[in-house]
Design a protein around this motif. Structure first.
Motif, mmCIF file in Angstrom:
data_model
loop_
_atom_site.group_PDB
_atom_site.id
_atom_site.type_symbol
_atom_site.label_atom_id
_atom_site.label_comp_id
_atom_site.label_asym_id
_atom_site.label_seq_id
_atom_site.Cartn_x
_atom_site.Cartn_y
_atom_site.Cartn_z
ATOM 1 N N VAL A 293 0.847 -1.200 0.000
ATOM 2 C CA VAL A 293 0.000 0.000 0.000
ATOM 3 C C VAL A 293 0.877 1.242 0.000
ATOM 4 N N ARG A 294 1.909 1.242 0.842
ATOM 5 C CA ARG A 294 2.824 2.401 0.885
ATOM 6 C C ARG A 294 3.502 2.629 -0.459
ATOM 7 N N ALA A 295 3.923 1.551 -1.106
ATOM 8 C CA ALA A 295 4.586 1.674 -2.411
ATOM 9 C C ALA A 295 3.610 2.199 -3.463
ATOM 10 N N ALA A 296 2.403 1.651 -3.479
ATOM 11 C CA ALA A 296 1.407 2.082 -4.471
ATOM 12 C C ALA A 296 0.909 3.492 -4.185
ATOM 13 N N ALA A 297 0.971 3.918 -2.913
ATOM 14 C CA ALA A 297 0.480 5.245 -2.540
ATOM 15 C C ALA A 297 1.308 6.365 -3.164
ATOM 16 N N ARG A 298 2.507 6.054 -3.602
ATOM 17 C CA ARG A 298 3.346 7.072 -4.256
ATOM 18 C C ARG A 298 2.698 7.602 -5.531
ATOM 19 N N THR A 299 1.894 6.758 -6.177
ATOM 20 C CA THR A 299 1.275 7.177 -7.440
ATOM 21 C C THR A 299 -0.250 7.142 -7.408
ATOM 22 N N GLU B 60 -5.848 7.800 -3.858
ATOM 23 C CA GLU B 60 -6.767 7.121 -2.939
ATOM 24 C C GLU B 60 -6.001 6.333 -1.880
ATOM 25 N N LEU B 61 -4.957 5.651 -2.306
ATOM 26 C CA LEU B 61 -4.151 4.899 -1.344
ATOM 27 C C LEU B 61 -3.339 5.834 -0.455
ATOM 28 N N ARG B 62 -2.887 6.933 -1.013
ATOM 29 C CA ARG B 62 -2.102 7.897 -0.240
ATOM 30 C C ARG B 62 -2.911 8.396 0.966
ATOM 31 N N ALA B 63 -4.201 8.564 0.784
ATOM 32 C CA ALA B 63 -5.058 9.041 1.864
ATOM 33 C C ALA B 63 -5.198 8.004 2.978
ATOM 34 N N MET B 64 -4.919 6.747 2.691
ATOM 35 C CA MET B 64 -5.090 5.679 3.684
ATOM 36 C C MET B 64 -3.802 5.311 4.408
ATOM 37 N N VAL B 65 -2.669 5.804 3.964
ATOM 38 C CA VAL B 65 -1.387 5.397 4.542
ATOM 39 C C VAL B 65 -1.330 5.671 6.037
ATOM 40 N N ASP B 66 -1.873 6.793 6.502
ATOM 41 C CA ASP B 66 -1.840 7.122 7.924
ATOM 42 C C ASP B 66 -2.631 6.124 8.777
#
Length: 83
Positions: free
Chosen positions: A11-17, A20-26
């Motif tokens: 998830v962290r790797a995919a959140a770079r691009t 939607e995933l970036r919003a869930m990293v926290d």
């Protein structure tokens, strides 16, 4: 409803691009704690027993016919009064 489950690292790797995933990293690695205290206090709301809620949902969805009466329910479970 989740469509896919990924390990936190993916998830962290995919959140770079992916925004939607970036919003869930926290939220990764956290277990959310939810309370209904305010609904109870302000609204006077009382939750139903899980068994009742599930039974009502099954009936509403047409997955079971209806709730059996107390007499047929006890007969169905073999509860007979002892003489």
């Amino acid at each position: 409803m989740p469509k896919l489950e990924l390990p936190d690292e993916q998830v962290r790797a995919a959140a770079r691009t992916n925004l939607e995933l970036r919003a869930m990293v926290d939220q990764l690695g956290r277990i959310p704690v939810v309370h209904a205290d305010k609904a109870r206090e302000v609204l006077g709301w009382q939750p139903r027993a899980p068994e009742t809620a599930i039974a009502d949902s099954l009936i509403r969805l047409g997955l079971v016919a209806s709730r059996p009466s107390a007499i047929s329910r006890s007969a169905a479970f073999g509860n007979r009064s002892r003489s």
